[in-house]
Design an enzyme around this catalytic site. Structure first.
Site, PDB file in Angstrom:
ATOM      1  N   GLN A  50       5.413   3.500  -1.467  1.00 33.81           N
ATOM      2  CA  GLN A  50       4.333   4.424  -1.101  1.00 33.81           C
ATOM      3  C   GLN A  50       3.894   4.278   0.344  1.00 33.81           C
ATOM      4  O   GLN A  50       3.282   5.204   0.900  1.00 33.81           O
ATOM      5  CB  GLN A  50       3.141   4.211  -2.029  1.00 33.81           C
ATOM      6  CG  GLN A  50       3.427   4.628  -3.452  1.00 33.81           C
ATOM      7  CD  GLN A  50       2.233   4.408  -4.332  1.00 33.81           C
ATOM      8  OE1 GLN A  50       2.043   3.328  -4.893  1.00 33.81           O
ATOM      9  NE2 GLN A  50       1.403   5.409  -4.482  1.00 33.81           N
ATOM     10  N   ASN A  56       4.500  -3.557 -12.293  1.00 32.46           N
ATOM     11  CA  ASN A  56       3.374  -2.635 -12.228  1.00 32.46           C
ATOM     12  C   ASN A  56       3.594  -1.546 -13.279  1.00 32.46           C
ATOM     13  O   ASN A  56       4.539  -0.766 -13.182  1.00 32.46           O
ATOM     14  CB  ASN A  56       3.273  -1.986 -10.848  1.00 32.46           C
ATOM     15  CG  ASN A  56       2.105  -1.024 -10.781  1.00 32.46           C
ATOM     16  OD1 ASN A  56       0.960  -1.432 -10.732  1.00 32.46           O
ATOM     17  ND2 ASN A  56       2.386   0.272 -10.819  1.00 32.46           N
ATOM     18  N   GLU A  57       2.733  -1.535 -14.304  1.00 42.09           N
ATOM     19  CA  GLU A  57       2.646  -0.417 -15.247  1.00 42.09           C
ATOM     20  C   GLU A  57       3.966  -0.026 -15.936  1.00 42.09           C
ATOM     21  O   GLU A  57       4.516   1.064 -15.714  1.00 42.09           O
ATOM     22  CB  GLU A  57       2.070   0.813 -14.527  1.00 42.09           C
ATOM     23  CG  GLU A  57       0.740   0.538 -13.891  1.00 42.09           C
ATOM     24  CD  GLU A  57       0.124   1.788 -13.294  1.00 42.09           C
ATOM     25  OE1 GLU A  57       0.831   2.753 -13.010  1.00 42.09           O
ATOM     26  OE2 GLU A  57      -1.108   1.793 -13.117  1.00 42.09           O
ATOM     27  N   GLU A 114      -5.984  -2.377  -9.719  1.00 44.15           N
ATOM     28  CA  GLU A 114      -6.154  -1.068  -9.083  1.00 44.15           C
ATOM     29  C   GLU A 114      -7.356  -0.351  -9.682  1.00 44.15           C
ATOM     30  O   GLU A 114      -7.523  -0.342 -10.903  1.00 44.15           O
ATOM     31  CB  GLU A 114      -4.937  -0.141  -9.297  1.00 44.15           C
ATOM     32  CG  GLU A 114      -3.737  -0.452  -8.467  1.00 44.15           C
ATOM     33  CD  GLU A 114      -2.579   0.477  -8.762  1.00 44.15           C
ATOM     34  OE1 GLU A 114      -2.808   1.653  -9.101  1.00 44.15           O
ATOM     35  OE2 GLU A 114      -1.410  -0.001  -8.700  1.00 44.15           O
ATOM     36  N   TYR A 161      -8.386   3.925 -14.032  1.00 43.02           N
ATOM     37  CA  TYR A 161      -8.773   5.131 -13.305  1.00 43.02           C
ATOM     38  C   TYR A 161      -9.719   6.005 -14.104  1.00 43.02           C
ATOM     39  O   TYR A 161     -10.648   6.582 -13.575  1.00 43.02           O
ATOM     40  CB  TYR A 161      -7.532   5.911 -12.870  1.00 43.02           C
ATOM     41  CG  TYR A 161      -6.802   5.197 -11.762  1.00 43.02           C
ATOM     42  CD1 TYR A 161      -5.827   4.234 -12.028  1.00 43.02           C
ATOM     43  CD2 TYR A 161      -7.130   5.439 -10.420  1.00 43.02           C
ATOM     44  CE1 TYR A 161      -5.183   3.554 -11.007  1.00 43.02           C
ATOM     45  CE2 TYR A 161      -6.496   4.756  -9.390  1.00 43.02           C
ATOM     46  CZ  TYR A 161      -5.523   3.809  -9.700  1.00 43.02           C
ATOM     47  OH  TYR A 161      -4.897   3.121  -8.690  1.00 43.02           O
ATOM     48  N   GLU A 208       1.776   9.613  -2.939  1.00 43.79           N
ATOM     49  CA  GLU A 208       1.247   9.586  -4.286  1.00 43.79           C
ATOM     50  C   GLU A 208       2.260  10.160  -5.273  1.00 43.79           C
ATOM     51  O   GLU A 208       1.998  11.109  -6.005  1.00 43.79           O
ATOM     52  CB  GLU A 208      -0.085  10.342  -4.361  1.00 43.79           C
ATOM     53  CG  GLU A 208      -0.733  10.379  -5.741  1.00 43.79           C
ATOM     54  CD  GLU A 208      -0.755   9.032  -6.439  1.00 43.79           C
ATOM     55  OE1 GLU A 208      -1.048   8.011  -5.769  1.00 43.79           O
ATOM     56  OE2 GLU A 208      -0.454   9.001  -7.638  1.00 43.79           O
ATOM     57  N   TRP A 209       3.476   9.549  -5.274  1.00 45.37           N
ATOM     58  CA  TRP A 209       4.525   9.873  -6.251  1.00 45.37           C
ATOM     59  C   TRP A 209       4.775  11.386  -6.353  1.00 45.37           C
ATOM     60  O   TRP A 209       4.927  12.034  -5.295  1.00 45.37           O
ATOM     61  CB  TRP A 209       4.206   9.197  -7.582  1.00 45.37           C
ATOM     62  CG  TRP A 209       3.944   7.731  -7.410  1.00 45.37           C
ATOM     63  CD1 TRP A 209       2.759   7.080  -7.576  1.00 45.37           C
ATOM     64  CD2 TRP A 209       4.868   6.726  -6.976  1.00 45.37           C
ATOM     65  NE1 TRP A 209       2.884   5.734  -7.285  1.00 45.37           N
ATOM     66  CE2 TRP A 209       4.155   5.482  -6.922  1.00 45.37           C
ATOM     67  CE3 TRP A 209       6.236   6.716  -6.614  1.00 45.37           C
ATOM     68  CZ2 TRP A 209       4.761   4.287  -6.526  1.00 45.37           C
ATOM     69  CZ3 TRP A 209       6.835   5.520  -6.210  1.00 45.37           C
ATOM     70  CH2 TRP A 209       6.108   4.318  -6.183  1.00 45.37           C
TER      71      TRP A 209
HETATM   72  O1  LIG Z   1      -2.249   7.458  -8.912  1.00 51.49           O
HETATM   73  C1  LIG Z   1      -2.840   6.433  -8.164  1.00 51.49           C
HETATM   74  C2  LIG Z   1      -2.109   5.126  -8.402  1.00 51.49           C
HETATM   75  C3  LIG Z   1      -0.682   5.099  -7.849  1.00 51.49           C
HETATM   76  O2  LIG Z   1      -0.680   5.461  -6.484  1.00 51.49           O
HETATM   77  C4  LIG Z   1      -0.136   3.672  -8.040  1.00 51.49           C
HETATM   78  O3  LIG Z   1       1.134   3.485  -7.426  1.00 51.49           O
HETATM   79  C5  LIG Z   1       0.020   3.373  -9.521  1.00 51.49           C
HETATM   80  O4  LIG Z   1       0.071   1.978  -9.770  1.00 51.49           O
HETATM   81  C6  LIG Z   1      -1.065   4.046 -10.333  1.00 51.49           C
HETATM   82  N1  LIG Z   1      -1.204   4.011 -11.662  1.00 51.49           N
HETATM   83  C7  LIG Z   1      -2.201   4.848 -12.001  1.00 51.49           C
HETATM   84  C8  LIG Z   1      -2.583   5.174 -13.397  1.00 51.49           C
HETATM   85  C9  LIG Z   1      -1.312   5.674 -14.154  1.00 51.49           C
HETATM   86  C10 LIG Z   1      -0.744   6.904 -13.544  1.00 51.49           C
HETATM   87  C11 LIG Z   1      -0.017   6.837 -12.359  1.00 51.49           C
HETATM   88  C12 LIG Z   1       0.525   7.985 -11.784  1.00 51.49           C
HETATM   89  C13 LIG Z   1       0.371   9.202 -12.416  1.00 51.49           C
HETATM   90  C14 LIG Z   1      -0.363   9.268 -13.601  1.00 51.49           C
HETATM   91  C15 LIG Z   1      -0.921   8.105 -14.158  1.00 51.49           C
HETATM   92  C16 LIG Z   1      -2.711   5.383 -10.860  1.00 51.49           C
HETATM   93  N2  LIG Z   1      -2.017   4.858  -9.840  1.00 51.49           N
END
Ligand SMILES: OC[C@@H]1[C@@H](O)[C@H](O)[C@@H](O)c2[nH]c(CCc3ccccc3)c[n+]21
Length: 444
Positions: A20, A165-166, A349, A293, A403-404
């Site tokens: 990222q 991670n996750e 996070e 989150y 952001e993926w």
């Molecule tokens: O989406 C914000 C962050 C990502 O940037 C991190 O790389 C990742 O560890 C992370 N996990 C989550 C909760 C799971 C999730 C990730 C992405 C899309 C939907 C759910 C949120 N985030």
């Protein structure tokens, strides 16, 4: 709520991940990962965004460490890019890849910032995916070899290790929903992937302990408390299925309970368990990392195989359309403390995306994000005061970054990144976090 309400030895950090923020995807011998392939596949990411340059952290890490210093954090959670270390995933080692993390760790320590390293944050070397990816048991063995190599090189200076991670994201989003790399839509593969990810974790724990004196090892899970949309027993049962899908499928095996029976029955698909796998997976850990989150509110649904449906609720939502619900973090922390009794919990996070813009005065007045952090930290404190073994908090994220599937459009940073110029600007939330951390800790 102020910093001195928390224990004096509470860990305060920021978090990022390699793909990222680093960029430099073809530099110094790095090999391709599944996210390089996926993000360059038309239609997979918003606007065709990819991590080729990202925040150019590979070159700008000294400046980014200076920002961490300015914010006043005492820890920094980053991830090691497997494809930098082992470009083909196994075998040939890329010394220049190791050198980058040596430089990064040394620079962090020089600034008095404790490095927390995540070994896997989704950037699987493409060649391992070509040989079957996480649905293949071999990938778990390859991960253990990778963990051995990295911890032998960094373990003298890095003591805090997060294996994965996750795994839920890698398995479900990557192999069933198909919205993350490698973009498969195969339920059976997603179940096998979840097992091999957990097995990878369990194989790596003893390896890390062997290589790192005084290691503190854990895993990071994205956990969400599930609430029924109504008191109707059908919705209550749906919430229990959601909890199994999102939380218990990972928590139970990690804490020695094996896969949850209700979910095995629902799925009718057995994970590819062999021999002592469940004992391996339940290797004792020093902490549980939680990425929080938001919560989920669900109702009953005939939609196979999970048979629940999300219900959008709440007045406040972030730019990801995730409900702002700090009470869910409190509920989650109390439940985990009671039901799984981890030695320690770290929020690895927590943060929010909002449509940040540079105002005329040059500042970024992200007051909604300030409010998000204040509310979630207040509930962290309450959970801690009610017995949750909470020992630290990492804000997501230090920088706006890739952001993926959402690309660069979703900004989570405490620091704003103007990507064309790569200029960093601390946002109001970054200054708030700095002042929160600076609060004079007056000894009684
Ligand atoms: O989406 C914000 C962050 C990502 O940037 C991190 O790389 C990742 O560890 C992370 N996990 C989550 C909760 C799971 C999730 C990730 C992405 C899309 C939907 C759910 C949120 N985030």
């Amino acid at each position: 709520m102020k910093r001195s309400d928390f224990p004096a030895n509470f860990i305060w950090g920021t978090a990022t991940s390699a793909y990222q923020i680093e960029g430099a995807v073809s530099e110094d011998g790095r090999g391709p990962s599944i996210w390089d392939t996926f993000s360059h596949t038309p239609g997979k990411t918003k606007g065709g965004d990819h991590g080729d340059v990202a925040c150019d952290h590979y070159h700008r890490y000294p400046e980014d460490i200076a920002l961490m210093k300015e914010l006043g954090v005492n820890a920094y959670r980053f991830s090691v890019a497997w494809p930098r270390i082992l470009p083909e995933g196994r075998g040939r080692v890329n010394p220049r890849g190791l050198d980058f993390y040596n430089r990064l760790v040394d620079a962090l320590l020089e600034q008095g910032i404790t490095p927390w390293a995540t070994l896997y944050h989704w950037d699987l070397p493409q060649s391992l995916e070509d040989q079957g990816g996480w649905p293949s048991r071999e990938t778990a063995y390859a991960f253990a070899e990778y963990a051995d190599l990295v911890t032998r090189h960094l373990g003298d200076r890095v003591k805090h290790w997060i294996t994965l991670n996750e795994p839920w994201c890698s398995a479900y989003l990557g192999y069933h929903a198909g919205i993350h790399a490698p973009g498969q839509q195969n339920f059976k593969h997603s179940i096998w992937a979840s097992h091999h990810l957990l097995l990878a974790h369990g194989l790596a724990v003893p390896v890390i302990r062997r290589n790192v004196t005084g290691a503190r090892v854990g895993i990071t899970l994205n956990l969400s408390p599930g609430y029924p949309a109504s008191p109707d027993p059908a919705d209550v049962a749906a919430a229990r299925r959601f909890d199994g899908f999102q939380n218990r499928w990972y928590l139970d095996p990690l804490y020695g309970l094996g896969y949850p029976a209700d979910m095995l029955a629902l799925y009718g698909e057995a994970p590819s368990v062999q021999g002592d796998d469940l004992i391996t997976i339940a290797a004792p850990t020093d902490f549980l990392g939680i990425n929080y989150y938001s919560r989920a509110v669900v109702r009953n649904s005939d939609l196979e195989p999970y048979r629940f449906q999300y219900v959008r609720v709440g007045e406040e939502h972030t730019d990801m359309d995730w409900e702002v619900y700090p009470e869910g973090l409190y509920d989650l922390l109390i439940r985990l403390g009671r039901e799984y009794r981890p030695k320690a919990i770290y929020i690895t996070e927590n943060g929010a995306a909002y449509p940040d813009a540079v105002a005329d005065d040059g500042g970024i007045h992200d007051l909604e994000r300030v409010r998000y952090f204040q509310r979630h930290l207040a509930l962290c404190l309450e959970a801690l005061q009610h017995g949750a073994p909470l020992k630290g908090y990492f804000a997501w994220s230090l920088l706006d970054n890739f952001e993926w599937a959402e690309g660069y459009a979703k900004r989570f940073g405490l620091v704003y990144v103007d990507f064309p110029s790569q200029r960093r600007r601390i946002k109001a939330s970054g200054y708030w976090f700095r002042d929160f951390l600076r609060e004079a800790v007056v000894r009684p």
